[in-house]
Design a protein around this motif. Structure first.
Motif, PDB file in Angstrom:
ATOM      1  N   LEU A 100       0.834  -1.197   0.000  1.00  0.00           N
ATOM      2  CA  LEU A 100       0.000   0.000   0.000  1.00  0.00           C
ATOM      3  C   LEU A 100       0.868   1.246   0.000  1.00  0.00           C
ATOM      4  O   LEU A 100       1.764   1.392   0.840  1.00  0.00           O
ATOM      5  CB  LEU A 100      -0.925   0.004   1.224  1.00  0.00           C
ATOM      6  N   GLY A 101       0.587   2.138  -0.936  1.00  0.00           N
ATOM      7  CA  GLY A 101       1.253   3.425  -0.989  1.00  0.00           C
ATOM      8  C   GLY A 101       0.279   4.545  -0.701  1.00  0.00           C
ATOM      9  O   GLY A 101      -0.931   4.327  -0.549  1.00  0.00           O
ATOM     10  N   ILE A 102       0.818   5.760  -0.632  1.00  0.00           N
ATOM     11  CA  ILE A 102       0.002   6.946  -0.371  1.00  0.00           C
ATOM     12  C   ILE A 102       0.413   8.028  -1.348  1.00  0.00           C
ATOM     13  O   ILE A 102       1.590   8.150  -1.704  1.00  0.00           O
ATOM     14  CB  ILE A 102       0.164   7.395   1.096  1.00  0.00           C
ATOM     15  N   TRP A 103      -0.564   8.796  -1.847  1.00  0.00           N
ATOM     16  CA  TRP A 103      -0.315   9.826  -2.857  1.00  0.00           C
ATOM     17  C   TRP A 103      -1.090  11.068  -2.447  1.00  0.00           C
ATOM     18  O   TRP A 103      -2.315  11.060  -2.400  1.00  0.00           O
ATOM     19  CB  TRP A 103      -0.779   9.322  -4.221  1.00  0.00           C
ATOM     20  N   GLY A 104      -0.372  12.128  -2.129  1.00  0.00           N
ATOM     21  CA  GLY A 104      -1.024  13.353  -1.698  1.00  0.00           C
ATOM     22  C   GLY A 104      -0.627  14.556  -2.520  1.00  0.00           C
ATOM     23  O   GLY A 104       0.495  14.643  -3.027  1.00  0.00           O
TER      24      GLY A 104
END
Length: 249
Positions: A100-104
């Motif tokens: 799982l990655g995060i993109w903001g």
């Protein structure tokens, strides 16, 4: 915070072409902690990820602006930070993805950076495998931060240089467990100074953590994906980086 309060929209990868890496991404749109830029920095990135076989989730976190469906009084800290960690936990618990990655984006980039730099003591099941920070607010320090984001997150009464401000300076939170990170910014961003992305990159280098930073020489804040824009297009480099991260994992 009750998990039922979380507004988390799921965008599944197309069934005929599932991600062979079983990887998902939590997307955090920007909006200066005042509103949620849902289409430009939420739904559009989710569709871009789906087209490449990734599951995506878009979190509409607590903001203070009057245009929000359920605005909260400023300062909104620590509600967005709790909601982002809870979203990661919920996605992990679903068992749908292995990584799982995060993109903001913008203020969502700040929230993503804070979530990605959680220590073992405060992560509590919310660890991430990679992060993408697009023209992010990183610091809460005067002279570098985006004043509106800081005011709505921490309030006018938050002491400059104090413990709360420092805890929300993502560059100060980078450490040995910070995941691989891709940063994008434009050098003359007139809203969020490029020093935010540069400061995070310096911190990553200091701690020997893998990162890539792409700084384009000219462009406004809030360009989103800039698909089809010869001058501002940046997702081709992001896609190349993602392939490398996944192949090395």
């Amino acid at each position: 915070m009750a998990t039922t309060d979380l507004k988390l929209d799921f965008y599944p990868a197309p069934a005929p072409d599932p991600d062979p890496h079983r990887t998902g991404v939590l997307v955090l749109p920007g909006g200066g902690y005042e509103f949620i830029s849902l289409e430009n920095e939420g739904a559009a990135p989710a569709r871009w990820l789906n087209a490449r076989g990734f599951d995506a989730w878009v979190l509409s976190y607590t903001v203070s602006g009057s245009t929000s469906p359920a605005p909260a009084p400023a300062p909104v800290f620590p509600a967005p930070q709790r909601e982002a960690r809870e979203a990661v936990r919920r996605i992990r618990a679903s068992g749908r993805v292995g990584r799982l990655g995060i993109w903001g984006f913008s203020a969502g980039g700040h929230l993503a950076a804070i979530t990605a730099t959680a220590t073992d003591s405060d992560a509590d099941g919310a660890k991430l495998d990679f992060a993408v920070l697009a023209y992010p607010v990183i610091s809460m320090a005067e002279g570098t931060t985006h004043d509106g984001s800081r005011r709505r997150l921490l309030g006018d009464g938050c002491e400059g240089g104090g413990d709360v401000e420092r805890s929300m300076c993502a560059e100060m939170r980078v450490g040995p467990s910070t995941p691989p990170t891709f940063l994008f910014h434009t050098a003359n961003d007139g809203t969020v100074p490029v020093q935010n992305a540069l400061g995070f990159a310096v911190a990553m280098a200091k701690h020997g953590r893998p990162f890539e930073i792409l700084v384009l020489p000219d462009g406004p804040h809030g360009v989103g994906l800039a698909l089809g824009d010869e001058k501002l297009g940046w997702t081709g480099e992001l896609e190349r980086w993602l392939k490398g991260v996944l192949s090395n994992a």
